[in-house]
Design a protein around this motif. Sequence first.
Motif, PDB file in Angstrom:
ATOM      1  N   ILE A 117      -7.198  18.112 -10.680  1.00 39.37           N
ATOM      2  CA  ILE A 117      -8.160  17.851 -10.899  1.00 39.37           C
ATOM      3  C   ILE A 117      -7.443  16.851 -11.773  1.00 39.37           C
ATOM      4  O   ILE A 117      -8.521  15.561 -12.494  1.00 39.37           O
ATOM      5  N   ASN A 118      -7.035  16.502 -13.172  1.00 40.65           N
ATOM      6  CA  ASN A 118      -6.150  15.792 -13.760  1.00 40.65           C
ATOM      7  C   ASN A 118      -4.781  14.609 -13.665  1.00 40.65           C
ATOM      8  O   ASN A 118      -3.668  14.574 -14.142  1.00 40.65           O
ATOM      9  N   THR A 119      -5.159  14.563 -11.598  1.00 41.57           N
ATOM     10  CA  THR A 119      -4.024  13.258 -10.611  1.00 41.57           C
ATOM     11  C   THR A 119      -4.699  12.517 -10.482  1.00 41.57           C
ATOM     12  O   THR A 119      -6.499  12.716 -10.499  1.00 41.57           O
ATOM     13  N   PRO A 120      -4.269  11.600 -10.067  1.00 41.42           N
ATOM     14  CA  PRO A 120      -4.886  10.100  -9.588  1.00 41.42           C
ATOM     15  C   PRO A 120      -5.976  10.450  -7.925  1.00 41.42           C
ATOM     16  O   PRO A 120      -6.134   9.991  -7.944  1.00 41.42           O
ATOM     17  N   ILE A 121      -5.442  11.674  -7.527  1.00 40.32           N
ATOM     18  CA  ILE A 121      -5.385  12.239  -7.048  1.00 40.32           C
ATOM     19  C   ILE A 121      -7.600  12.239  -6.426  1.00 40.32           C
ATOM     20  O   ILE A 121      -7.415  12.899  -7.063  1.00 40.32           O
ATOM     21  N   GLY A 122      -8.125  11.033  -5.676  1.00 39.32           N
ATOM     22  CA  GLY A 122      -9.488  10.793  -5.885  1.00 39.32           C
ATOM     23  C   GLY A 122      -9.942   9.942  -6.931  1.00 39.32           C
ATOM     24  O   GLY A 122     -11.535  10.422  -6.853  1.00 39.32           O
ATOM     25  N   GLY A 123      -9.542   9.567  -8.060  1.00 37.76           N
ATOM     26  CA  GLY A 123      -9.916   8.933  -8.502  1.00 37.76           C
ATOM     27  C   GLY A 123     -10.025   9.660  -9.733  1.00 37.76           C
ATOM     28  O   GLY A 123      -9.089  10.188 -10.201  1.00 37.76           O
ATOM     29  N   VAL A 124     -11.089   9.344 -10.840  1.00 35.51           N
ATOM     30  CA  VAL A 124     -10.408   9.930 -12.526  1.00 35.51           C
ATOM     31  C   VAL A 124     -12.098  10.363 -12.649  1.00 35.51           C
ATOM     32  O   VAL A 124     -13.069  10.772 -11.996  1.00 35.51           O
TER      33      VAL A 124
ATOM     34  N   ILE B  74       0.952  -0.897   0.103  1.00 31.54           N
ATOM     35  CA  ILE B  74      -0.514  -0.173  -0.106  1.00 31.54           C
ATOM     36  C   ILE B  74       0.755   1.087  -0.077  1.00 31.54           C
ATOM     37  O   ILE B  74       1.624   0.962   0.817  1.00 31.54           O
ATOM     38  N   LYS B  75       0.227   2.159  -1.095  1.00 28.15           N
ATOM     39  CA  LYS B  75       1.266   3.540  -0.777  1.00 28.15           C
ATOM     40  C   LYS B  75       0.368   4.763  -0.221  1.00 28.15           C
ATOM     41  O   LYS B  75      -0.237   4.232   0.057  1.00 28.15           O
ATOM     42  N   LEU B  76       1.052   5.543  -0.164  1.00 26.95           N
ATOM     43  CA  LEU B  76       0.957   6.720   0.302  1.00 26.95           C
ATOM     44  C   LEU B  76      -0.607   6.815  -0.050  1.00 26.95           C
ATOM     45  O   LEU B  76      -1.347   7.719   0.419  1.00 26.95           O
ATOM     46  N   ILE B  77      -0.455   7.310  -1.752  1.00 28.83           N
ATOM     47  CA  ILE B  77      -2.005   8.126  -2.726  1.00 28.83           C
ATOM     48  C   ILE B  77      -2.526   6.737  -2.198  1.00 28.83           C
ATOM     49  O   ILE B  77      -3.725   7.243  -2.495  1.00 28.83           O
ATOM     50  N   ASP B  78      -3.001   5.923  -1.583  1.00 24.44           N
ATOM     51  CA  ASP B  78      -3.785   4.498  -1.620  1.00 24.44           C
ATOM     52  C   ASP B  78      -4.713   4.887  -0.336  1.00 24.44           C
ATOM     53  O   ASP B  78      -5.829   4.811  -0.146  1.00 24.44           O
ATOM     54  N   ILE B  79      -3.814   4.966   0.278  1.00 31.12           N
ATOM     55  CA  ILE B  79      -4.383   5.630   2.066  1.00 31.12           C
ATOM     56  C   ILE B  79      -5.232   6.817   2.012  1.00 31.12           C
ATOM     57  O   ILE B  79      -6.668   6.939   2.447  1.00 31.12           O
ATOM     58  N   PHE B  80      -4.603   8.007   0.774  1.00 29.33           N
ATOM     59  CA  PHE B  80      -5.429   9.382   0.741  1.00 29.33           C
ATOM     60  C   PHE B  80      -6.882   9.051  -0.424  1.00 29.33           C
ATOM     61  O   PHE B  80      -7.715   9.319   0.627  1.00 29.33           O
ATOM     62  N   ASN B  81      -6.240   7.728  -0.860  1.00 27.52           N
ATOM     63  CA  ASN B  81      -7.543   7.710  -1.527  1.00 27.52           C
ATOM     64  C   ASN B  81      -8.846   6.979  -1.287  1.00 27.52           C
ATOM     65  O   ASN B  81      -9.986   7.477  -1.336  1.00 27.52           O
TER      66      ASN B  81
END
Length: 261
Positions: free
Chosen positions: A86-93, A18-25
């Motif tokens: 908006i165009n990043t993987p943060i929070g989905g697509v 698990i990466k940090l971005i996975d935890i955020f998301n």
Amino acid sequence: MDVDTGITSEVLTIKSEIKLIDIFNEIIMKKSQAIFDYVDNLKLDANIKIVVVGTYFTGIGIVKKLSEKYTNILLIDIYPHLKEMINTPIGGVVKNPVEFSSNLDLIYTGDILIDTTGFGGITIEQSGKLNVDAFIIEDPVAEDNDELLKNKNNIHDRLNSVKSPNKAILKTMGIDTKTSGTMTLAIGVLTNALNECIKREGVLYSACEMGFFEEVIFKEQNIPKFLKLTDRNALKVSTIDPFDCDEIILKELSEIKSKMM
């Protein structure tokens, strides 16, 4: 499970997949799903205008989730560079286009207003000018375990000042953090995971890759750097007895609940 040798061959380093971005998301997903379900249950037209105030990080997840069905969404934030989120993987697509603006006067143009600005955000006076089909506000306090933060919180006054037949509060809690911010919750997950790891027999120490990302996002205003920093294994443990540290992170994440009140 990623296992590597430590200082000697007797001591191993295990790393979470698990990466940090996975935890955020995962945290963002819990919040945005609760919002989506509430809005969807209102049975409004899919082209109704939805205005979300505040990008970091709840707002970005909410607009991306809502874009799965709704086609007229505006994200407002006083920091123009956050449009990059908006165009990043943060929070989905994003499924349907999302507009962005730093003009706070546009909060009055929506049929639905979602306020994620928390402490020091939209004022009671600004809220009092709203007349909308639905108003949703995120509670920045999680567990009511800090008297100063509890007294600082004015979301109920903001909620009461709005003219709307549909009002709701997004409440996120579960791991005894002081606030419900995604960054706070992510740090809470990792802090609790570190504490659980050190309790295990054979563990020398554990560490996480979390930094003070607020400076990167708001002071340096460097979104690509932030994304690079979050693309790291969230947890590393020095131990003589390997185990799955992802399970510990997942258990902490499972304790976090978002609901509408």
